[in-house]
Scaffold this active site. Structure first.
Site, mmCIF file in Angstrom:
data_model
loop_
_atom_site.group_PDB
_atom_site.id
_atom_site.type_symbol
_atom_site.label_atom_id
_atom_site.label_comp_id
_atom_site.label_asym_id
_atom_site.label_seq_id
_atom_site.Cartn_x
_atom_site.Cartn_y
_atom_site.Cartn_z
ATOM 1 N N ASP A 196 -3.473 -2.628 22.714
ATOM 2 C CA ASP A 196 -3.989 -1.510 21.921
ATOM 3 C C ASP A 196 -2.866 -0.834 21.123
ATOM 4 O OD1 ASP A 196 -6.316 0.419 21.550
ATOM 5 O OD2 ASP A 196 -4.806 1.804 22.320
ATOM 6 N N GLU A 251 -3.229 -5.276 18.499
ATOM 7 C CA GLU A 251 -3.858 -4.458 17.463
ATOM 8 C C GLU A 251 -2.721 -3.873 16.625
ATOM 9 O OE1 GLU A 251 -6.931 -0.743 16.819
ATOM 10 O OE2 GLU A 251 -5.358 -0.578 18.302
#
Ligand code: GLC
Length: 504
Positions: A196, A251
């Site tokens: 993330d 990400e």
């Protein structure tokens, strides 16, 4: 193909602690459906202990399952049963920040002398008072990325919500602890991680103001510090040290493909990186041609591309592109490009975003619509045990797994045929890609690998288009409208239609 599951919204069972919220056991019960569809791997969004300020992306214990979703035993069972079916499982690794209720942050906040104080980024107010620099947080308009702590008179940094304080990756114990999280899940047998906001973990120690041209833009979409690359090389070494094939897909929320490419390093940083510019590209032929060129030009030389048209943070393709015909054409596009495609659960049903009345809105980032629950059956209740946490997406009585599985002309069957065609074709899985000359409104490319060849063509217009291909006769292998499959290619592409062709 990697299938993204947002656990709150996928399927519930009676085992989670809250009614109407999906759980791990709910996912386990639908594994056979994913195999039927042709999924290779699933990525599970966070199911860790969390106060849920950001619905799980605010983690208070990285190494335990929130009771909402079940238990570690439920996770182990899910993992085993996925593996038995040949499905790989990737879990989210939220590395940039923790919850403000994480024991580390509670300790950090308790005193400037606490053991964990330097695990987070604390600074004195600016000389004239106010936040230490001009960085802006994600979510909300013009919110400072700093929150003042009365007790110590200092600010702490958060690129996202105030409930998500940023970890300080310049502080070695943080690196150690977050590596420990990776080991914990690798030891349990996961096949990898979706990392993330991982482009944001490295921070310049000086924390200088953003320059005028990016001041006001959330720092979470511009932070591109060289320190991150070294941190990612360490992560890569750790993960590659495990037996079997494990993957880290990062990400990298920098809306510039050349910048994303840098996060592959020299083949020694991320295995894969999300590249978001295509997700924000309108359904328009020239815009898409540019995206394909960018990926082939900048990203492909650095590493294997990924393709993402959807996730839990953005309106769904069916909503963005405005019709089911286009959503179907987008399925052909996604699964025909060179790279690993990511499919967000529910797109295979052609789901639109739910309309969420302000009174029912929950997400501080305004992302509730795409997080609506998946309808499994046609009857009211749609296979859930209780009223779900968010409203249903539109037309759930027609757009649900049961109804669409029983209808061979449905978008769900289109996805299944595309995935089967992909699996059977080395050209589609790993072949080169060459963009073909086409007339107005059409984008076509050839994929080739040794003796295997396919052509993929997408009509971005609402009118029929002609498309003549060089090199002999072609057969329609898959078509977005389901017409003409198995027949000879007659050089005509229907309105908003897309096809995969194989040599006759
Ligand atoms: C990522 C996630 C998003 C989350 C944010 C903060 O962008 O996809 O859902 O809110 O990180 O963790």
């Amino acid at each position: 193909m990697v299938y993204q599951i947002y656990p709150r919204s996928f399927a519930d069972s009676e085992s989670g602690s809250e009614e109407g919220v999906g759980d791990l056991e709910g996912i386990r019960r639908h594994l056979d459906h994913l195999v039927w569809l042709g999924v290779d791997a699933v990525w599970l969004s966070p199911f860790y202990r969390s106060p849920m300020a950001d619905f799980g992306y605010d983690v208070s214990d990285h190494c335990d399952v929130d009771p909402l979703f079940g238990s570690l035993a439920d996770f182990d069972r899910l993992l085993d049963e996925a593996h038995e079916r040949g499905l790989r499982v990737i879990v989210d690794w939220v590395a940039n920040h923790t919850s403000d209720r994480h024991p580390w942050f509670l300790d950090a906040r308790s005193s400037p002398d606490s053991e964990h104080r330097h695990w987070y980024v604390w600074r004195d107010p600016a000389p004239g008072g106010g936040p230490p620099n001009n960085w802006r947080a994600a979510f909300g308009a013009d919110v400072p990325a700093w929150t003042f702590d009365e007790a110590s008179g200092q600010y702490y940094l958060h690129l996202f919500l105030p409930e998500q304080p940023d970890l300080d990756w310049n502080h070695p114990p943080v690196v150690e602890a977050m590596h420990g999280v990776l080991r914990f899940w690798l030891d349990r047998g996961v096949d990898g991680f979706r990392a993330d906001a991982v482009h944001a973990i490295g921070k310049d120690r000086a924390l200088l103001d953003d320059p005028p041209d990016s001041a006001g833009t959330p720092r979470s979409s511009t932070n591109d510090d060289p320190a991150t690359h070294g941190l990612l090389r360490d992560v890569r070494r750790l993960v590659d040290g495990y037996p079997g094939e494990r993957v880290v897909v990062g990400e990298v929320y920098l809306l510039d493909t050349a910048k994303v490419a840098a996060y592959y390093g020299q083949g020694d940083e991320l295995h894969l990186a999300f590249n978001f510019p295509p997700l924000y590209t309108p359904w328009q032929v020239d815009a898409w041609r540019r995206r394909l060129d960018e990926v082939e030009g900048h990203l492909a030389p650095a590493g294997w591309p990924t393709w993402v048209l959807s996730n839990h943070d953005n309106p769904r393709p069916r909503t963005r592109y405005g019709s089911e015909a286009r959503a179907r054409a987008a399925a052909v596009l996604l699964l025909g490009l060179r790279g690993t495609p990511f499919l967000y659960a529910g797109d295979e049903l052609g789901l639109e975003d739910a309309v969420v009345e302000p009174a029912r809105a929950l997400d501080p980032g305004g992302r509730d619509g795409c997080r609506a629950p998946l309808p499994w059956t046609a009857a009211p209740g749609h296979g859930w045990h209780a009223e779900p946490w968010l409203p249903w997406p539109p037309h759930s009585r027609q757009r649900n797994v049961e109804t669409l599985r029983n209808d061979r002309t449905s978008i769900l069957h289109l996805y299944r045929r595309l995935l089967a065609a992909r699996r059977a074709s080395p050209a589609l899985v790993q072949g080169d890609m060459e963009i073909l000359p086409t007339g107005d409104g059409v984008l076509a490319w050839r994929r080739s690998d040794a003796a295997d060849v396919r052509v993929v063509a997408v009509n971005f217009t609402g009118d029929e288009r002609s498309l003549t291909l060089p090199g002999g006769r072609w057969t329609v292998e898959v078509s977005s409208d389901g017409l003409e499959e198995g027949r000879r290619w007659l050089d005509r592409l229907g309105p908003d239609a897309a096809v995969v062709l194989r040599p006759s």
